[in-house]
Scaffold this motif. Structure first.
Motif, PDB file in Angstrom:
ATOM      1  N   UNK A  65       2.120  19.449  29.374  1.00 32.18           N
ATOM      2  CA  UNK A  65       2.317  19.422  30.818  1.00 32.18           C
ATOM      3  C   UNK A  65       3.535  18.924  31.033  1.00 32.18           C
ATOM      4  N   UNK A  66       4.131  17.650  30.405  1.00 31.43           N
ATOM      5  CA  UNK A  66       5.393  17.202  30.495  1.00 31.43           C
ATOM      6  C   UNK A  66       6.612  17.968  30.240  1.00 31.43           C
ATOM      7  N   UNK A  67       6.540  18.954  29.512  1.00 32.77           N
ATOM      8  CA  UNK A  67       7.408  19.679  28.703  1.00 32.77           C
ATOM      9  C   UNK A  67       7.486  20.695  29.825  1.00 32.77           C
ATOM     10  N   UNK A  68       6.319  21.628  30.502  1.00 30.92           N
ATOM     11  CA  UNK A  68       6.709  22.494  31.491  1.00 30.92           C
ATOM     12  C   UNK A  68       7.102  21.983  32.657  1.00 30.92           C
ATOM     13  N   UNK A  69       6.997  20.632  32.955  1.00 31.32           N
ATOM     14  CA  UNK A  69       7.349  20.081  34.093  1.00 31.32           C
ATOM     15  C   UNK A  69       8.882  19.955  34.007  1.00 31.32           C
ATOM     16  N   UNK A  70       9.186  19.527  32.977  1.00 30.03           N
ATOM     17  CA  UNK A  70      10.722  19.493  32.735  1.00 30.03           C
ATOM     18  C   UNK A  70      11.587  20.912  32.917  1.00 30.03           C
ATOM     19  N   UNK A 101       6.969  33.040  34.039  1.00 25.98           N
ATOM     20  CA  UNK A 101       5.827  32.331  33.479  1.00 25.98           C
ATOM     21  C   UNK A 101       4.758  33.265  33.363  1.00 25.98           C
ATOM     22  N   UNK A 102       4.421  34.164  34.357  1.00 24.39           N
ATOM     23  CA  UNK A 102       3.441  35.156  34.509  1.00 24.39           C
ATOM     24  C   UNK A 102       3.668  36.296  33.336  1.00 24.39           C
ATOM     25  N   UNK A 103       4.868  36.757  32.896  1.00 21.75           N
ATOM     26  CA  UNK A 103       4.917  37.648  32.074  1.00 21.75           C
ATOM     27  C   UNK A 103       5.373  37.523  30.542  1.00 21.75           C
ATOM     28  N   UNK A 104       5.309  36.065  30.306  1.00 18.12           N
ATOM     29  CA  UNK A 104       5.761  35.381  29.095  1.00 18.12           C
ATOM     30  C   UNK A 104       4.466  35.226  28.169  1.00 18.12           C
ATOM     31  N   UNK A 137       2.969  33.331  24.638  1.00 18.93           N
ATOM     32  CA  UNK A 137       3.193  32.203  23.690  1.00 18.93           C
ATOM     33  C   UNK A 137       3.295  30.900  24.778  1.00 18.93           C
ATOM     34  N   UNK A 138       3.134  30.861  26.079  1.00 11.64           N
ATOM     35  CA  UNK A 138       3.125  29.752  27.017  1.00 11.64           C
ATOM     36  C   UNK A 138       1.805  28.909  26.709  1.00 11.64           C
ATOM     37  N   UNK A 139       1.829  27.514  26.070  1.00 12.66           N
ATOM     38  CA  UNK A 139       0.800  26.732  25.974  1.00 12.66           C
ATOM     39  C   UNK A 139       0.175  26.604  26.958  1.00 12.66           C
ATOM     40  N   UNK A 140       0.760  26.402  27.976  1.00 12.19           N
ATOM     41  CA  UNK A 140      -0.340  25.956  29.283  1.00 12.19           C
ATOM     42  C   UNK A 140      -0.983  26.943  29.890  1.00 12.19           C
ATOM     43  N   UNK A 141      -0.580  28.306  29.670  1.00  9.36           N
ATOM     44  CA  UNK A 141      -1.218  29.517  30.207  1.00  9.36           C
ATOM     45  C   UNK A 141      -1.806  30.214  28.999  1.00  9.36           C
ATOM     46  N   UNK A 142      -2.401  29.558  27.968  1.00  8.64           N
ATOM     47  CA  UNK A 142      -2.708  30.514  26.821  1.00  8.64           C
ATOM     48  C   UNK A 142      -4.081  31.074  27.045  1.00  8.64           C
ATOM     49  N   UNK A 143      -4.895  30.414  27.967  1.00  4.04           N
ATOM     50  CA  UNK A 143      -6.081  31.205  28.066  1.00  4.04           C
ATOM     51  C   UNK A 143      -6.092  32.325  28.951  1.00  4.04           C
ATOM     52  N   UNK A 144      -4.979  32.608  29.790  1.00  2.00           N
ATOM     53  CA  UNK A 144      -5.025  33.852  30.605  1.00  2.00           C
ATOM     54  C   UNK A 144      -4.199  34.806  30.114  1.00  2.00           C
ATOM     55  N   UNK A 145      -4.065  36.215  30.181  1.00  2.00           N
ATOM     56  CA  UNK A 145      -3.365  37.273  29.446  1.00  2.00           C
ATOM     57  C   UNK A 145      -2.256  37.427  30.390  1.00  2.00           C
ATOM     58  N   UNK A 146      -1.077  37.621  29.799  1.00  2.00           N
ATOM     59  CA  UNK A 146       0.269  37.779  30.399  1.00  2.00           C
ATOM     60  C   UNK A 146       0.494  38.880  31.517  1.00  2.00           C
ATOM     61  N   UNK A 147       1.019  38.844  32.348  1.00  2.00           N
ATOM     62  CA  UNK A 147       0.748  39.687  33.428  1.00  2.00           C
ATOM     63  C   UNK A 147      -0.238  40.206  34.206  1.00  2.00           C
ATOM     64  N   UNK A 148      -1.438  39.376  33.957  1.00  2.00           N
ATOM     65  CA  UNK A 148      -2.621  39.703  34.732  1.00  2.00           C
ATOM     66  C   UNK A 148      -2.664  38.669  35.968  1.00  2.00           C
ATOM     67  N   UNK A 149      -3.394  39.313  36.778  1.00  2.00           N
ATOM     68  CA  UNK A 149      -3.670  38.710  38.165  1.00  2.00           C
ATOM     69  C   UNK A 149      -4.199  37.143  38.051  1.00  2.00           C
ATOM     70  N   UNK A 150      -4.975  36.820  36.956  1.00  2.00           N
ATOM     71  CA  UNK A 150      -5.509  35.714  36.794  1.00  2.00           C
ATOM     72  C   UNK A 150      -4.300  34.826  36.436  1.00  2.00           C
ATOM     73  N   UNK A 151      -3.515  35.158  35.421  1.00  2.00           N
ATOM     74  CA  UNK A 151      -2.153  34.664  35.028  1.00  2.00           C
ATOM     75  C   UNK A 151      -1.366  34.403  36.151  1.00  2.00           C
ATOM     76  N   UNK A 152      -1.113  35.150  37.069  1.00  2.00           N
ATOM     77  CA  UNK A 152      -0.384  35.279  38.209  1.00  2.00           C
ATOM     78  C   UNK A 152      -0.659  33.960  39.191  1.00  2.00           C
ATOM     79  N   UNK A 153      -2.062  33.951  39.294  1.00  2.00           N
ATOM     80  CA  UNK A 153      -2.576  32.900  40.045  1.00  2.00           C
ATOM     81  C   UNK A 153      -2.644  31.369  39.489  1.00  2.00           C
TER      82      UNK A 153
END
Length: 331
Positions: A51-56, A86-89, A91-107
């Motif tokens: 969380x802090x790494x992404x905040x940085x 972040x939506x299209x990347x 390997x993002x640890x904070x968003x690993x449970x959503x698929x890159x580029x998907x609507x759920x990732x975007x939200x």
């Protein structure tokens, strides 16, 4: 063990403190309350370290200027650029449970990034999505901005400036809005004047003659002004007589004599805002004034004016001085 409780490395906390504008941390520990506030805003997904790494990274996106001459400054630090990255990347640890580029990732990315930006700018409640689906900052931008531009096409400072969530000094004011404000003031003055004339026409028995204590005397008004102006000022004097001296004004006197309750807020735009809730007046006070020592908040990245920061800090300084004098038996 809960992943939420994983302690971040000292190296990450130091890097975050420096990004916030505390260059002397950890030698100077003034950043500690601010850092703890950010850590306590951990949204519960991933580890605190992630969380802090992404905040940085969010802070650096708006703070670091692009050095490539081919890149244009317009939109180069926009909110949309960060959201899209972040939506299209992968390997993002904070968003690993959503698929890159998907609507759920975007939200997911939008909610997380706007949450972090709001926490950084000390305007969190204005950046989170409300039950009605809106964010106060983007809605205010849409209603207030004079440019034909989407809110996320702005950088953070531009979004705050054109949403008018923060007070602005006279030098920063938009001439068009200032003219509009002047028209509103003039209209209100005319209305008050008409009401005063109506009261005067009914007889002077209620108001009597203007007192010598009027805020405006006959000499300051000049011979061309009507007496009804003095009548309305006398009405203001009657309220002035019941006022509490500023030197005696504190939370206790507000609560006892004015039935005003104190509510702490982490939204800097609501500092000293008086609201009425459940039939009682509530005065909101910014709960973390020490965070205004972070240079990033008054930099071009966020855009909180140094005048506003100083005004908020001084509103606490007076109270502390009064308390110290009472403890020492002075004043």
């Amino acid at each position: 063990m809960s992943r939420r409780r994983t302690n971040p490395s000292n190296h990450l906390r130091i890097a975050l403190a420096h990004a916030l504008g505390y260059d002397d941390y950890p030698n100077d520990l003034r950043a500690e309350p601010h850092l703890r506030y950010i850590e306590n805003r951990h949204i519960g997904r991933g580890t605190l370290e992630e969380y802090l790494a992404l905040f940085l990274r969010v802070i650096k996106h708006f703070s670091v200027h692009h050095e490539k001459p081919t890149e244009t400054p317009v939109g180069s630090h926009s909110i949309r650029e960060l959201l899209d990255a972040f939506t299209g990347a992968d390997g993002e640890a904070m968003f690993a449970d959503t698929k890159a580029g998907s609507v759920s990732r975007k939200e997911d990315v939008e909610d997380t990034v706007m949450y972090m930006v709001g926490t950084w700018a000390m305007l969190l409640s204005s950046f989170v999505q409300l039950p009605n689906g809106f964010r106060k900052v983007t809605l205010a931008y849409k209603l207030q901005a004079e440019v034909h531009k989407e809110a996320y096409d702005e950088d953070l400072a531009g979004l705050l400036r054109r949403s008018y969530l923060l007070p602005r000094s006279n030098t920063e004011s938009d001439p068009a809005k200032a003219a509009l404000d002047d028209d509103i003031v003039r209209t209100a003055a005319k209305l008050v004047s008409l009401l005063s004339r109506s009261s005067a026409a009914e007889g002077n028995s209620l108001l009597g003659t203007p007192s010598s204590r009027s805020l405006l005397t006959q000499s300051t008004l000049g011979p061309t002004r009507r007496w009804d102006s003095l009548y309305q000022v006398d009405a203001m004097d009657s309220l002035e007589a019941m006022a509490i001296r500023a030197s005696r004004l504190n939370a206790f006197t507000l609560n006892v004599f004015a039935a005003v309750e104190i509510s702490w807020t982490y939204n800097i735009s609501r500092h000293m805002m008086l609201s009425r809730i459940g039939g009682r007046y509530v005065l909101e006070l910014f709960a973390l004034p020490c965070a205004l020592n972070a240079d990033s908040l008054t930099s071009s990245a966020v855009g909180i004016s140094s005048e506003l920061a100083q005004e908020i800090q001084e509103s606490y300084l007076h109270g502390r001085n009064r308390a110290s004098m009472r403890q020492s038996g002075v004043g």
